[in-house]
Design a protein around this motif. Sequence first.
Motif, mmCIF file in Angstrom:
data_model
loop_
_atom_site.group_PDB
_atom_site.id
_atom_site.type_symbol
_atom_site.label_atom_id
_atom_site.label_comp_id
_atom_site.label_asym_id
_atom_site.label_seq_id
_atom_site.Cartn_x
_atom_site.Cartn_y
_atom_site.Cartn_z
ATOM 1 N N ASN A 1 37.410 90.356 -15.087
ATOM 2 C CA ASN A 1 38.569 90.156 -15.952
ATOM 3 C C ASN A 1 38.454 88.809 -16.644
ATOM 4 O O ASN A 1 38.070 87.814 -16.028
ATOM 5 C CB ASN A 1 39.865 90.180 -15.132
ATOM 6 N N SER A 2 38.814 88.779 -17.913
ATOM 7 C CA SER A 2 38.866 87.503 -18.620
ATOM 8 C C SER A 2 40.125 86.744 -18.228
ATOM 9 O O SER A 2 41.022 87.292 -17.577
ATOM 10 C CB SER A 2 38.882 87.742 -20.132
ATOM 11 N N LYS A 3 40.193 85.503 -18.644
ATOM 12 C CA LYS A 3 41.467 84.800 -18.569
ATOM 13 C C LYS A 3 42.421 85.424 -19.589
ATOM 14 O O LYS A 3 41.989 86.065 -20.551
ATOM 15 C CB LYS A 3 41.273 83.314 -18.869
ATOM 16 N N ILE A 4 43.709 85.241 -19.390
ATOM 17 C CA ILE A 4 44.664 85.832 -20.320
ATOM 18 C C ILE A 4 44.557 85.143 -21.682
ATOM 19 O O ILE A 4 44.287 83.943 -21.772
ATOM 20 C CB ILE A 4 46.110 85.781 -19.787
ATOM 21 N N PHE A 5 44.721 85.929 -22.729
ATOM 22 C CA PHE A 5 44.708 85.373 -24.080
ATOM 23 C C PHE A 5 46.096 85.382 -24.705
ATOM 24 O O PHE A 5 46.304 84.803 -25.776
ATOM 25 C CB PHE A 5 43.724 86.124 -24.981
ATOM 26 N N MET A 6 47.046 86.015 -24.050
ATOM 27 C CA MET A 6 48.421 86.063 -24.554
ATOM 28 C C MET A 6 49.362 86.095 -23.367
ATOM 29 O O MET A 6 49.109 86.811 -22.400
ATOM 30 C CB MET A 6 48.630 87.308 -25.421
#
Length: 224
Positions: free
Chosen positions: A162-167
Amino acid sequence: MKKKLILMGVAAALVTATLIGGSLAYFQATGQRVKQQINTKNLGIQFNEVGKDGLGKDIYTQIPNGTVYVKEILPGAEIQKEVCITNTQNTDLYTRITISKYWGSFKGSEFIKDGNKIAEKIKIPAVQDKDNSGDKARWILQKEDNEQMVLYYTKPLAPGENSKIFMDLIQISQDLQNDYADLGVELKMQADAVQILVGQDAIMSEWGVLATIDDQGYITKIEE
């Protein structure tokens, strides 16, 4: 002629990468699995909303078609919405996302866009990275206008990661007029990706930007 030779060289590098058992490919996705155009492997990105379970553990819920809808809008509203992406397939990749903002009305389950309304009145603040561990994974906001924003993820995203959150927040302007009454919001999110093999050349060829990549594979800068 010089420019043509450079482009031919990039194309040759991409073909060579596929022949040596790599597989360099570009794809677009809106939350659905997309098959590569070059070989039999698959690349896949899924948009997920991030929440917490009863024990405070992160849970990830797929956002269908990469689209977020907000039906009830009030002036000055702030809607909490944490979103990340997940690499759902078997190949490390670099990724960027494009978020497009629309006003419109709901006719049953259908969203009818209203091109006369000002998309700038929908704001997505930049996520502040509070991680002080020295982790270089982050989102770079490369371009933003009234209707759209483009972000690149600095870390090669591994399979299942999972990526870090972008929003994390959607803000609605305080100065909405009466002609916005009964309207809703659509955020359309699109993910594009290339494999990390000869990543700088792939990024230039497919996205038209120059990525500076460090010796650990992290993107440190994006330039047009």
